[in-house]
Design an enzyme around this catalytic site. Structure first.
Site, mmCIF file in Angstrom:
data_model
loop_
_atom_site.group_PDB
_atom_site.id
_atom_site.type_symbol
_atom_site.label_atom_id
_atom_site.label_comp_id
_atom_site.label_asym_id
_atom_site.label_seq_id
_atom_site.Cartn_x
_atom_site.Cartn_y
_atom_site.Cartn_z
ATOM 1 N N LYS A 1 -9.813 0.022 -43.630
ATOM 2 C CA LYS A 1 -10.430 1.449 -43.599
ATOM 3 C C LYS A 1 -10.892 1.902 -42.131
ATOM 4 O O LYS A 1 -11.755 1.072 -41.754
ATOM 5 C CB LYS A 1 -11.521 1.674 -44.788
ATOM 6 C CG LYS A 1 -11.748 2.971 -45.326
ATOM 7 C CD LYS A 1 -12.398 2.834 -46.570
ATOM 8 C CE LYS A 1 -12.818 4.056 -47.266
ATOM 9 N NZ LYS A 1 -13.669 4.117 -48.196
HETATM 10 O O1 G3P Z 1 -14.822 6.862 -51.258
HETATM 11 C C1 G3P Z 1 -15.906 7.625 -50.674
HETATM 12 C C2 G3P Z 1 -16.977 7.741 -51.608
HETATM 13 O O2 G3P Z 1 -17.689 6.870 -51.891
HETATM 14 C C3 G3P Z 1 -18.020 8.965 -51.000
HETATM 15 O O3 G3P Z 1 -18.447 9.537 -52.262
HETATM 16 O O4 G3P Z 1 -20.210 10.464 -53.514
HETATM 17 O O5 G3P Z 1 -21.153 9.322 -51.509
HETATM 18 O O6 G3P Z 1 -19.427 11.594 -51.374
HETATM 19 P P1 G3P Z 1 -20.114 10.196 -52.083
#
Ligand code: G3P
Length: 217
Positions: A83
């Protein structure tokens, strides 16, 4: 649409894998912090549970060190996908990995132009963060639709991996918009099966069945 679980918690990966619906896993440095365990160790355990792609994020900012980190991570298991952040340096590393046949997931995507660049760099996956786009007052799902259209226009093979999913409604919208993959927190994946009318209907069927006095086995 494929389902990935967005977690670095091995017990969550196991629980979702047991449902038989798990196509892959995505992790990120914040999820690793939350898991509170050594990164490489938990990746080894996750890769032993899941056959599909497991995203492991580099933390360097320059392409050369990203390549070194990505190579170290990809040695952990054949299903590791490296990634990389959506920066010029990340795209440079992505291009090199693509030429070497190493799978990549270009992350922190917030615009269609960024997604176009990632596809041109040969990314295996692009990760638009729809929840964070919504948080900033824009329409995250529109970003998925734009990327889908652009990739289809030019037959890019990069898979659209919708990330930062915050609700079951997001999952439905991703499927309608043609995302190839949704990476979903374990709690939301488990919530997808729930509907009050399913529970109510099942209760009624079971009560009527009991009244017949019959048994199937
Ligand atoms: O895969 C990316 C994700 O983990 C981010 O999610 O909820 O932190 O925006 P969030």
């Amino acid at each position: 649409m494929k389902f990935f679980v967005d977690t670095a918690d091995v017990s969550e990966v196991k629980a979702i894998a047991e449902l038989g619906l798990l196509d892959g896993v995505t992790t990120n440095p914040s999820l690793v912090k939350k898991a509170g365990r050594p990164f490489k160790e938990l990746l080894q355990e996750i890769c032993a549970i899941v056959e599909g792609p497991v995203s492991a994020e580099v933390t360097a900012l320059d392409a050369e060190t990203m390549l070194a980190e990505g190579r170290a991570l990809s040695k952990i298991a054949p299903n590791i996908v490296v990634k990389l952040p959506l920066t010029w340096e990340g795209l440079k590393a992505c291009k090199t990995f693509s030429e070497e046949g190493v799978g990549t997931n270009v992350t922190l995507c917030f615009s269609a132009n960024q997604a176009l660049l990632a596809a041109k760099a040969g990314a295996s996956f692009i990760s638009p963060f729809i929840g964070r786009v919504d948080d900033a007052g824009n329409d995250g799902m529109n970003l998925i639709r734009e990327i889908r259209t652009i990739y289809d226009n030019y037959a890019f093979e990069t898979e659209v991996l919708a990330a930062s999913i915050r609700s079951p409604q997001h999952v439905t919208a991703c499927a309608l918009a043609g995302a190839d993959v949704a990476t979903v927190p374990a709690g939301i994946l488990q919530a997808l099966v729930k509907h009050p009318l399913t529970d109510k209907g099942l209760d009624a069927f079971l009560a009527d069945w009991k009244a017949t006095g019959q048994k199937i086995v």
